[in-house]
Design an enzyme around this catalytic site. Structure first.
Site, PDB file in Angstrom:
ATOM      1  N   GLY A  14       0.724  -1.192   0.149  1.00 12.84           N
ATOM      2  CA  GLY A  14      -0.020   0.088  -0.067  1.00 12.84           C
ATOM      3  C   GLY A  14       0.715   1.420  -0.023  1.00 12.84           C
ATOM      4  O   GLY A  14       0.370   2.197   0.641  1.00 12.84           O
ATOM      5  N   SER A  16       1.700   3.073  -2.457  1.00 15.35           N
ATOM      6  CA  SER A  16       1.604   4.137  -3.749  1.00 15.35           C
ATOM      7  C   SER A  16       0.808   5.745  -3.006  1.00 15.35           C
ATOM      8  O   SER A  16       1.086   6.590  -3.794  1.00 15.35           O
ATOM      9  CB  SER A  16       0.895   3.625  -4.936  1.00 15.35           C
ATOM     10  OG  SER A  16      -0.274   3.403  -4.472  1.00 15.35           O
ATOM     11  N   ASP A  64      -2.183  -7.312  -5.146  1.00 17.01           N
ATOM     12  CA  ASP A  64      -2.950  -7.386  -4.513  1.00 17.01           C
ATOM     13  C   ASP A  64      -2.823  -8.098  -3.020  1.00 17.01           C
ATOM     14  O   ASP A  64      -2.470  -9.576  -3.089  1.00 17.01           O
ATOM     15  CB  ASP A  64      -4.379  -7.992  -5.024  1.00 17.01           C
ATOM     16  CG  ASP A  64      -5.594  -7.976  -4.361  1.00 17.01           C
ATOM     17  OD1 ASP A  64      -5.526  -7.596  -3.141  1.00 17.01           O
ATOM     18  OD2 ASP A  64      -6.762  -8.066  -4.646  1.00 17.01           O
ATOM     19  N   VAL A  65      -2.731  -7.582  -2.056  1.00 20.22           N
ATOM     20  CA  VAL A  65      -2.280  -8.358  -0.847  1.00 20.22           C
ATOM     21  C   VAL A  65      -3.157  -9.227  -0.308  1.00 20.22           C
ATOM     22  O   VAL A  65      -2.754 -10.272   0.646  1.00 20.22           O
ATOM     23  CB  VAL A  65      -1.934  -7.264   0.391  1.00 20.22           C
ATOM     24  CG1 VAL A  65      -0.571  -6.355   0.260  1.00 20.22           C
ATOM     25  CG2 VAL A  65      -3.196  -6.693   0.835  1.00 20.22           C
ATOM     26  N   ASN A  91       1.425  -2.157   5.348  1.00 19.56           N
ATOM     27  CA  ASN A  91       0.869  -1.079   5.512  1.00 19.56           C
ATOM     28  C   ASN A  91      -0.418  -1.106   4.850  1.00 19.56           C
ATOM     29  O   ASN A  91      -1.456  -0.279   5.272  1.00 19.56           O
ATOM     30  CB  ASN A  91       1.631  -0.148   4.927  1.00 19.56           C
ATOM     31  CG  ASN A  91       1.166   1.300   5.103  1.00 19.56           C
ATOM     32  OD1 ASN A  91       0.657   1.927   5.900  1.00 19.56           O
ATOM     33  ND2 ASN A  91       0.579   1.539   3.690  1.00 19.56           N
ATOM     34  N   TYR A 157     -13.511  -2.071  10.330  1.00 21.70           N
ATOM     35  CA  TYR A 157     -12.142  -1.338  10.287  1.00 21.70           C
ATOM     36  C   TYR A 157     -11.607  -1.592  11.637  1.00 21.70           C
ATOM     37  O   TYR A 157     -10.255  -2.093  11.756  1.00 21.70           O
ATOM     38  CB  TYR A 157     -12.332   0.008   9.967  1.00 21.70           C
ATOM     39  CG  TYR A 157     -10.993   0.935   9.875  1.00 21.70           C
ATOM     40  CD1 TYR A 157      -9.990   0.395   8.967  1.00 21.70           C
ATOM     41  CD2 TYR A 157     -10.419   1.482  10.830  1.00 21.70           C
ATOM     42  CE1 TYR A 157      -8.617   1.300   8.972  1.00 21.70           C
ATOM     43  CE2 TYR A 157      -9.368   2.222  11.101  1.00 21.70           C
ATOM     44  CZ  TYR A 157      -8.332   2.060  10.199  1.00 21.70           C
ATOM     45  OH  TYR A 157      -7.025   2.730  10.249  1.00 21.70           O
ATOM     46  N   ALA A 159     -12.163  -3.659  14.066  1.00 17.46           N
ATOM     47  CA  ALA A 159     -11.881  -4.938  14.259  1.00 17.46           C
ATOM     48  C   ALA A 159     -10.574  -5.530  13.573  1.00 17.46           C
ATOM     49  O   ALA A 159      -9.917  -6.257  14.032  1.00 17.46           O
ATOM     50  CB  ALA A 159     -13.246  -5.936  13.955  1.00 17.46           C
ATOM     51  N   ILE A 190      -3.925  11.266  10.679  1.00 16.99           N
ATOM     52  CA  ILE A 190      -2.962  11.407   9.508  1.00 16.99           C
ATOM     53  C   ILE A 190      -3.604  12.274   8.417  1.00 16.99           C
ATOM     54  O   ILE A 190      -4.294  11.730   7.751  1.00 16.99           O
ATOM     55  CB  ILE A 190      -1.971  10.395   9.454  1.00 16.99           C
ATOM     56  CG1 ILE A 190      -1.608   9.676  10.658  1.00 16.99           C
ATOM     57  CG2 ILE A 190      -0.672  10.829   8.514  1.00 16.99           C
ATOM     58  CD1 ILE A 190      -0.632  10.591  11.753  1.00 16.99           C
TER      59      ILE A 190
END
Length: 259
Positions: A14, A16, A64-65, A91, A157, A159, A190
């Site tokens: 992630g 980029s 794609d992770v 990440n 998210y 969880a 952030i």
């Protein structure tokens, strides 16, 4: 004085956009060769071009992770390009909003697939390569949302981010004999593209709730991740570091006003 990491190699999933791109930039500026991943080639190309002037070489891989095969391919590519793999920054993450009563099975699977399974898969794929260096590092981007705080619309998210911390504690034990450490950075709010999309009112509200008086920068997270990658952090594993400008400290809005 920390020892130089120049010449080492890191994968940033992630990488980029957003926090991932910030991590990639901090590492590249420290002389680390970075292989970043993303799902969109145009975003990868833009990030690689923007980071090309740093000391460390930056390149990208479309991946794609949620795919174990893609994760293995990313690790193989990093080793082919640079001869070794020293650091994995897990990440990649998504944070779509969905209230619990409206959440579909697909909504849940999408978030858990990227945020949780994606962390498992990239770490699994990298174990052998990290062990070969004798100083392997895994750094997970979790969040204060889930492990510490909650926010309406982000139960899936939250969880997923808490699940990452459950993963890291046992993973840190299993990988310690291989001289691989596993730690996590927990960002607060952030300033990223995703946060900007939530609107100026939201950003102003969030900044006002932070004792430091500002939103964090992607470099703030990158610097914390870089510490975990150092030789000096070799005895730190299974730990999580909150980087939030004090966001979780106030017990009420009045506490901020009384500052």
């Amino acid at each position: 004085m920390f020892a130089s990491l120049k010449g080492r190699t890191a994968i940033v999933t992630g990488g980029s956009k957003g926090i991932g791109r910030g991590i990639a930039e901090v590492f590249a500026a420290a002389g680390v060769n970075v292989v970043l991943t993303g799902r969109t080639q145009a975003d990868i190309d833009a990030a690689v071009a923007a980071l090309s002037e740093h000391e460390g070489a930056v390149s990208g891989v479309a991946a794609d992770v949620t795919s174990p095969e893609d994760c293995r391919r990313v690790v193989e590519t990093a080793v082919e390009r640079h001869g070794a793999l020293d650091v994995v920054c897990a990440n990649a993450g998504i944070f779509p909003s969905a209230r619990l009563e409206d959440m579909t099975p697909d909504d849940l699977e999408q978030v858990l697939g990227v945020n949780v399974k994606g962390t498992f898969y990239i770490v699994q794929a990298a174990i052998s390569a990290l062990a070969a260096t004798g100083h392997g590092r895994v750094i997970i981007t979790s969040s204060i949302t889930g492990p510490v705080t909650g926010y309406p619309g982000w139960s899936h998210y939250g969880a997923s981010k808490a699940a990452q911390l459950g993963f890291l504690r046992t993973a840190a034990m299993e990988l310690a004999p291989k001289k691989i450490t596993v730690n996590a950075v927990l960002p607060g709010n952030i300033l990223t593209e995703g946060l900007i999309e939530m609107g100026q009112d939201y950003m102003d509200q969030m900044a006002a709730a932070v004792p430091a008086g500002r939103l964090g920068s992607v470099a703030d997270i990158g610097n914390a991740a870089l510490f975990f990658a150092t030789d000096e952090a070799a005895y730190v594993t299974g730990q999580s570091l909150i980087v939030d400008g004090g966001q979780i400290l106030p017990e009420s809005p009045e506490a901020i006003a009384d500052m």
